[in-house]
Write a protein that holds these residues in place. Structure first.
Motif, PDB file in Angstrom:
ATOM      1  N   TRP A   1       0.826  -1.201   0.000  1.00 43.74           N
ATOM      2  CA  TRP A   1       0.000   0.000   0.000  1.00 43.74           C
ATOM      3  C   TRP A   1       0.864   1.256   0.000  1.00 43.74           C
ATOM      4  N   SER A   2       2.165   1.103  -0.137  1.00 47.51           N
ATOM      5  CA  SER A   2       3.108   2.209   0.056  1.00 47.51           C
ATOM      6  C   SER A   2       3.246   3.057  -1.207  1.00 47.51           C
ATOM      7  N   ASP A   3       3.053   4.364  -1.048  1.00 45.46           N
ATOM      8  CA  ASP A   3       3.259   5.290  -2.155  1.00 45.46           C
ATOM      9  C   ASP A   3       4.759   5.564  -2.300  1.00 45.46           C
ATOM     10  N   TYR A   4       5.213   5.660  -3.537  1.00 47.12           N
ATOM     11  CA  TYR A   4       6.622   5.884  -3.871  1.00 47.12           C
ATOM     12  C   TYR A   4       7.507   4.780  -3.290  1.00 47.12           C
ATOM     13  N   SER A   5       7.104   3.542  -3.534  1.00 50.06           N
ATOM     14  CA  SER A   5       7.871   2.390  -3.059  1.00 50.06           C
ATOM     15  C   SER A   5       8.640   1.761  -4.212  1.00 50.06           C
ATOM     16  N   VAL A   6       9.766   1.131  -3.865  1.00 46.21           N
ATOM     17  CA  VAL A   6      10.656   0.546  -4.862  1.00 46.21           C
ATOM     18  C   VAL A   6      11.080  -0.848  -4.413  1.00 46.21           C
ATOM     19  N   PHE A   7      10.963  -1.824  -5.314  1.00 47.43           N
ATOM     20  CA  PHE A   7      11.487  -3.173  -5.112  1.00 47.43           C
ATOM     21  C   PHE A   7      12.520  -3.433  -6.204  1.00 47.43           C
ATOM     22  N   TYR A   8      13.701  -3.890  -5.808  1.00 55.02           N
ATOM     23  CA  TYR A   8      14.778  -4.087  -6.767  1.00 55.02           C
ATOM     24  C   TYR A   8      15.508  -5.388  -6.457  1.00 55.02           C
ATOM     25  N   ASN A   9      15.683  -6.227  -7.490  1.00 52.43           N
ATOM     26  CA  ASN A   9      16.414  -7.482  -7.346  1.00 52.43           C
ATOM     27  C   ASN A   9      15.804  -8.340  -6.246  1.00 52.43           C
ATOM     28  N   TYR A  10      14.602  -8.806  -6.492  1.00 48.58           N
ATOM     29  CA  TYR A  10      13.793  -9.495  -5.501  1.00 48.58           C
ATOM     30  C   TYR A  10      13.262 -10.810  -6.052  1.00 48.58           C
ATOM     31  N   LYS A  11      12.942 -11.748  -5.151  1.00 50.28           N
ATOM     32  CA  LYS A  11      12.207 -12.953  -5.525  1.00 50.28           C
ATOM     33  C   LYS A  11      11.042 -13.112  -4.560  1.00 50.28           C
ATOM     34  N   LEU A  12       9.835 -13.316  -5.127  1.00 50.70           N
ATOM     35  CA  LEU A  12       8.642 -13.580  -4.344  1.00 50.70           C
ATOM     36  C   LEU A  12       8.171 -14.992  -4.659  1.00 50.70           C
ATOM     37  N   LYS A  13       8.034 -15.829  -3.640  1.00 45.90           N
ATOM     38  CA  LYS A  13       7.669 -17.231  -3.840  1.00 45.90           C
ATOM     39  C   LYS A  13       6.400 -17.527  -3.050  1.00 45.90           C
ATOM     40  N   GLY A  14       5.315 -17.802  -3.782  1.00 48.27           N
ATOM     41  CA  GLY A  14       4.060 -18.133  -3.129  1.00 48.27           C
ATOM     42  C   GLY A  14       3.229 -19.056  -3.991  1.00 48.27           C
ATOM     43  N   VAL A  15       2.061 -19.403  -3.491  1.00 50.07           N
ATOM     44  CA  VAL A  15       1.126 -20.238  -4.246  1.00 50.07           C
ATOM     45  C   VAL A  15       0.003 -19.377  -4.803  1.00 50.07           C
ATOM     46  N   ASN A  16      -0.587 -18.558  -3.965  1.00 49.92           N
ATOM     47  CA  ASN A  16      -1.668 -17.668  -4.385  1.00 49.92           C
ATOM     48  C   ASN A  16      -1.318 -16.220  -4.035  1.00 49.92           C
TER      49      ASN A  16
END
Length: 210
Positions: A173-188
């Motif tokens: 929900w964060s305004d002006y947020s940055v994700f860089y060089n990431y891995k997200l592992k989930g099912v749903n």
């Protein structure tokens, strides 16, 4: 509001490998994030020159007081958990709060509240620093492993995972947020990009939907 997603070089589900993705839900006349594609590395270097939010509420300051905290499971850092580091970080900070997370698996539910602003989570590398949760262990099966509300959040070089079929991996929900060089592992629902200006680069998102 509508959700606008620009995705480059995506594979088909159930595993989506996203090289560059920009998620923006702008208010009227709100600027969108921009970035320099010429510096397209896989995690090295300074990303401050790779992206910009021209009209971000955080304007350049004459001088910055950088708060630095270290998290390590072996006790060599100031804190053994990310939760403890966030709790100890200043509230409503106008300056960067840098939390360096050493290698290891951290079994936690992380909630960056609205009063935790300018938080920067830096891991030791994808698959080296892993944040993982199972909601049933905490009595909240629908909670995401990482939920961000505080503005100007930045994170890089971390894997975030979710065990089990319930709940998401990241709810942002964060305004002006940055994700860089990431891995997200989930099912749903691996990634729930809710509102605001959000920038994602070199992210590997695995799951049934996003």
């Amino acid at each position: 509001m509508t959700l606008s997603i620009v995705c480059h070089r995506c594979m088909t589900l159930p595993i989506i490998r996203i090289h560059e993705i920009e998620v923006v839900i702008p208010p009227p006349q709100s600027p969108q994030a921009s970035y320099d594609q010429s510096d397209d590395d896989d995690g090295g270097g300074d990303i401050s020159s790779d992206f910009s939010f021209p009209n971000s509420p955080q304007q350049p300051l004459p001088s910055l007081t950088l708060t630095q905290q270290a998290v390590s499971k072996d006790g060599k850092g100031e804190f053994r958990s990310i939760f403890e580091a966030l709790e100890a970080s200043p509230s409503n900070s106008n300056n960067p709060v840098y939390i360096n997370i050493e290698s290891g698996e951290y079994y936690e539910l992380i909630n960056v509240d609205t009063h935790k602003t300018n938080i920067f989570l830096k891991g030791a590398g994808v698959d080296r620093t892993v944040i993982v949760s199972n909601g049933s262990l905490y009595g909240n099966q629908s909670a995401a492993t990482l939920m961000i509300i505080g503005v100007r959040f930045l994170a890089r070089d971390i894997t975030i995972a979710r065990k089990g079929n319930n709940g998401g991996v990241v709810e942002n929900w964060s305004d002006y947020s940055v994700f860089y060089n990431y891995k997200l592992k989930g099912v749903n629902e691996s990634l729930k990009a809710k509102v605001g200006n959000q920038f994602y680069r070199n992210c590997d998102v695995q799951g049934q939907n996003m």
